[in-house]
Design an enzyme around this catalytic site. Structure first.
Site, PDB file in Angstrom:
ATOM      1  N   HIS A   1      98.846  35.203  19.894  1.00 35.05           N
ATOM      2  CA  HIS A   1      98.134  36.322  19.225  1.00 35.05           C
ATOM      3  C   HIS A   1      98.131  37.536  20.161  1.00 35.05           C
ATOM      4  O   HIS A   1      97.341  37.599  21.100  1.00 35.05           O
ATOM      5  CB  HIS A   1      96.693  35.911  18.891  1.00 35.05           C
TER       6      HIS A   1
ATOM      7  N   HIS B   1      98.553  41.994  20.421  1.00 40.82           N
ATOM      8  CA  HIS B   1      98.761  43.346  19.885  1.00 40.82           C
ATOM      9  C   HIS B   1      99.545  44.133  20.929  1.00 40.82           C
ATOM     10  O   HIS B   1      99.000  44.500  21.975  1.00 40.82           O
ATOM     11  CB  HIS B   1      97.422  44.050  19.619  1.00 40.82           C
ATOM     12  N   LEU B   2     100.807  44.390  20.635  1.00 44.48           N
ATOM     13  CA  LEU B   2     101.645  45.129  21.597  1.00 44.48           C
ATOM     14  C   LEU B   2     101.697  46.615  21.297  1.00 44.48           C
ATOM     15  O   LEU B   2     102.192  47.390  22.117  1.00 44.48           O
ATOM     16  CB  LEU B   2     103.073  44.566  21.603  1.00 44.48           C
ATOM     17  N   ARG B   3     101.234  46.993  20.083  1.00 43.81           N
ATOM     18  CA  ARG B   3     101.317  48.411  19.659  1.00 43.81           C
ATOM     19  C   ARG B   3     102.765  48.884  19.638  1.00 43.81           C
ATOM     20  O   ARG B   3     103.680  48.108  19.441  1.00 43.81           O
ATOM     21  CB  ARG B   3     100.449  49.318  20.544  1.00 43.81           C
TER      22      ARG B   3
ATOM     23  N   ASN C   1      99.422  44.864  12.814  1.00 43.93           N
ATOM     24  CA  ASN C   1      98.496  45.924  12.365  1.00 43.93           C
ATOM     25  C   ASN C   1      98.800  47.266  13.024  1.00 43.93           C
ATOM     26  O   ASN C   1      97.937  47.903  13.621  1.00 43.93           O
ATOM     27  CB  ASN C   1      97.023  45.511  12.589  1.00 43.93           C
TER      28      ASN C   1
ATOM     29  N   LYS D   1      99.834  37.511   8.395  1.00 43.08           N
ATOM     30  CA  LYS D   1      98.470  37.726   8.883  1.00 43.08           C
ATOM     31  C   LYS D   1      97.580  38.238   7.771  1.00 43.08           C
ATOM     32  O   LYS D   1      97.910  39.216   7.093  1.00 43.08           O
ATOM     33  CB  LYS D   1      98.499  38.743  10.034  1.00 43.08           C
TER      34      LYS D   1
ATOM     35  N   HIS E   1      92.206  36.477  10.133  1.00 47.06           N
ATOM     36  CA  HIS E   1      91.073  37.128  10.804  1.00 47.06           C
ATOM     37  C   HIS E   1      89.843  36.711   9.995  1.00 47.06           C
ATOM     38  O   HIS E   1      89.601  37.230   8.906  1.00 47.06           O
ATOM     39  CB  HIS E   1      91.226  38.648  10.820  1.00 47.06           C
TER      40      HIS E   1
ATOM     41  N   HIS F   1      91.326  33.823  16.970  1.00 42.04           N
ATOM     42  CA  HIS F   1      90.223  34.175  17.873  1.00 42.04           C
ATOM     43  C   HIS F   1      88.876  33.600  17.425  1.00 42.04           C
ATOM     44  O   HIS F   1      87.936  34.327  17.133  1.00 42.04           O
ATOM     45  CB  HIS F   1      90.129  35.692  18.097  1.00 42.04           C
TER      46      HIS F   1
ATOM     47  N   LEU G   1      86.472  42.527  18.087  1.00 38.79           N
ATOM     48  CA  LEU G   1      86.102  41.816  16.855  1.00 38.79           C
ATOM     49  C   LEU G   1      86.988  40.575  16.715  1.00 38.79           C
ATOM     50  O   LEU G   1      88.201  40.708  16.902  1.00 38.79           O
ATOM     51  CB  LEU G   1      86.283  42.725  15.637  1.00 38.79           C
TER      52      LEU G   1
ATOM     53  N   ASP H   1      94.625  37.640  22.007  1.00 41.18           N
ATOM     54  CA  ASP H   1      94.164  38.807  21.234  1.00 41.18           C
ATOM     55  C   ASP H   1      94.127  40.043  22.127  1.00 41.18           C
ATOM     56  O   ASP H   1      93.251  40.898  21.983  1.00 41.18           O
ATOM     57  CB  ASP H   1      92.797  38.558  20.600  1.00 41.18           C
TER      58      ASP H   1
ATOM     59  N   HIS I   1      93.465  49.673  23.906  1.00 48.01           N
ATOM     60  CA  HIS I   1      93.122  50.991  23.359  1.00 48.01           C
ATOM     61  C   HIS I   1      92.969  51.942  24.539  1.00 48.01           C
ATOM     62  O   HIS I   1      92.456  51.537  25.590  1.00 48.01           O
ATOM     63  CB  HIS I   1      91.777  50.952  22.612  1.00 48.01           C
TER      64      HIS I   1
ATOM     65  N   ALA J   1      87.511  48.631  18.533  1.00 45.42           N
ATOM     66  CA  ALA J   1      87.371  47.209  18.894  1.00 45.42           C
ATOM     67  C   ALA J   1      88.650  46.726  19.557  1.00 45.42           C
ATOM     68  O   ALA J   1      89.747  46.942  19.034  1.00 45.42           O
ATOM     69  CB  ALA J   1      87.095  46.389  17.640  1.00 45.42           C
TER      70      ALA J   1
HETATM   71  O1  DOR Z   1      89.010  43.607  18.654  1.00 41.69           O
HETATM   72  C1  DOR Z   1      90.006  43.588  17.947  1.00 41.69           C
HETATM   73  N1  DOR Z   1      91.019  44.453  18.144  1.00 41.69           N
HETATM   74  N2  DOR Z   1      90.053  42.718  16.944  1.00 41.69           N
HETATM   75  C2  DOR Z   1      91.039  42.757  16.037  1.00 41.69           C
HETATM   76  O2  DOR Z   1      91.021  41.937  15.165  1.00 41.69           O
HETATM   77  C3  DOR Z   1      92.083  43.802  16.107  1.00 41.69           C
HETATM   78  C4  DOR Z   1      92.248  44.299  17.461  1.00 41.69           C
HETATM   79  C5  DOR Z   1      93.060  45.577  17.546  1.00 41.69           C
HETATM   80  O3  DOR Z   1      94.099  45.681  16.902  1.00 41.69           O
HETATM   81  O4  DOR Z   1      92.650  46.462  18.304  1.00 41.69           O
HETATM   82 ZN    ZN Z   2      93.971  40.450  17.059  1.00 38.97          ZN
END
Ligand code: DOR
Ligand code: ZN
Length: 364
Positions: free
Chosen positions: A30, A32-34, A58, A116, A153, A191, A236, A264, A268, A280
């Site tokens: 899991h 998030h690489l952006r 996402n 997802k 999620h 998560h 989250l 996860d 940011h 989050a």
């Molecule tokens: O805290 C989180 N950040 N929870 C998520 O489910 C998404 C993630 C994000 O993409 O920043």
């Molecule tokens: Zn996530």
């Protein structure tokens, strides 16, 4: 599982006694690489720890088609460091309009390995998510038939529900009915943060599994307010009470095959975290293995670390175990406090702290 793996676990356990542990190379199920500059800034940390990663879809706009997933995979591959063999495993973002044929095509062609489910509005970039689970029943029927896992999620989006209860309410009101409607669907409860999640996953394994983040193993909801408000610990699902944290630690060290790594890691920029409305996400990827192995050490369960880190995930996804090994050492180490991205930076979870474990090396 071949005997090979069993011997590996046994040897890892014995090597742990002198302060080092060598395990099969782990995966992160899991991430998030952006994209763009952020992708280039954070990918080195993930590829230094993990052989493969499940890439969350996402983005803005989200990855909903096989063509978008292919293009995103190519951008990740070209951002890798020279010599890196990191393998991104792509996912499809489900919307109300998701089409079973597209899901099937991407899966059969090996473009994505899972889909997802974000309940609409549940978290960062989840506004295009699913507004009513019944709307995607045809998609879920198809995934069930294909053996394609659904990654969930699991939080209620009802604004009346207290934020600390959203996971438990989702399990009762959405997950259990969904599992009853789709009895053969493979699901990862992403998560997991509560006793309720540990219980539902344990009692529905092996069709149901869960990822556990490093941060939910070492912080509880009080940590969010330690000496003041801590935006960089806000994610989250939000961290819960201490009894939930302890349940997560028991779950991963129990030896149960239904729990595996999912950091996860969700970077940011600082200006989005230290803001009127804090985004989050915890950037956990740079200190993930150091944190997980510390938890197994503290729980006296180093002999079970390899299964959680490198065996249970591949078994659930029906993928081979990685060939190489990684060695971790009980020797203090420190990771940078922040990582520069454009004219901002991302704060590293446990960055700048002295960590009791370090990564000693990777053998291909
Ligand atoms: O805290 C989180 N950040 N929870 C998520 O489910 C998404 C993630 C994000 O993409 O920043
Ligand atoms: Zn996530």
């Amino acid at each position: 599982m071949s005997l090979d793996h069993l011997f590996d676990i046994a040897s890892a356990a014995s090597r742990a006694t002198n302060g080092t542990i060598s395990i099969r190379r782990p995966d992160d199920w899991h991430i998030h690489l952006r994209d763009g500059a952020m992708l280039r800034a954070v990918l080195p940390f993930t590829e230094a720890q993990f052989a493969r990663g499940i890439i969350m879809p996402n983005l803005v706009p989200p990855i909903t088609t096989a063509a978008e997933a292919t293009a995103y995979r190519d951008r990740i591959l070209s951002a890798r460091a020279p010599g890196s063999d990191f393998k991104p495993l792509m996912t499809c973002y489900l919307t109300d309009d998701a089409r079973p044929d597209e899901l099937e095509r991407g899966f059969v062609e090996g473009i994505w390995v899972a889909a997802k489910l974000y309940p609409a509005g549940a978290t960062t970039n989840a506004h295009s998510g699913v507004s009513d689970l019944k709307r995607i029943d045809p998609v879920l029927d198809r995934m069930e038939r294909l053996g394609m896992p659904l990654l969930v999620h699991g939080e209620s989006t009802d604004p009346q529900v207290d934020i600390f209860d959203r996971e438990a309410v989702f399990i009762e009101n959405a997950l259990i009915p969904l599992m009853a409607r789709h009895q053969g669907l493979k699901i990862v409860f992403e998560h997991a943060t509560t006793v309720e999640a540990v219980d539902v996953v344990s009692s529905h394994a092996p069709r149901l599994a869960a990822t556990i983040t490093p941060h939910h193993l070492v912080i509880n909801r009080t940590s969010l307010f330690q000496g003041g408000l801590r935006p960089h610990l806000y994610c989250l699902p939000v961290a819960k009470r201490e009894r939930h944290r302890l349940a997560l630690r028991r779950a991963i060290t129990s030896g149960a095959e239904c729990f595996f790594i999912g950091t996860d890691t969700a970077p940011h920029p600082r200006n989005r975290k230290q803001a009127d409305c804090c985004s989050a996400g915890v950037f956990a990827g740079a200190t993930a293995l150091q944190t997980y192995v510390q938890v197994f050490d503290e729980e006296g369960a180093l002999d079970r670390f390899e299964a959680f880190a490198a065996l249970n995930g591949p078994k659930f996804y029906g993928l081979p175990v990685n060939a190489g090994t990684i060695t971790l050492e009980r020797k203090p180490s420190r990771v940078a406090a922040a990582v520069a991205v454009d004219d901002d930076e991302v704060v590293v979870f446990r960055g700048g702290e002295s960590l009791p474990w370090s990564i000693a090396g990777i053998a291909p």
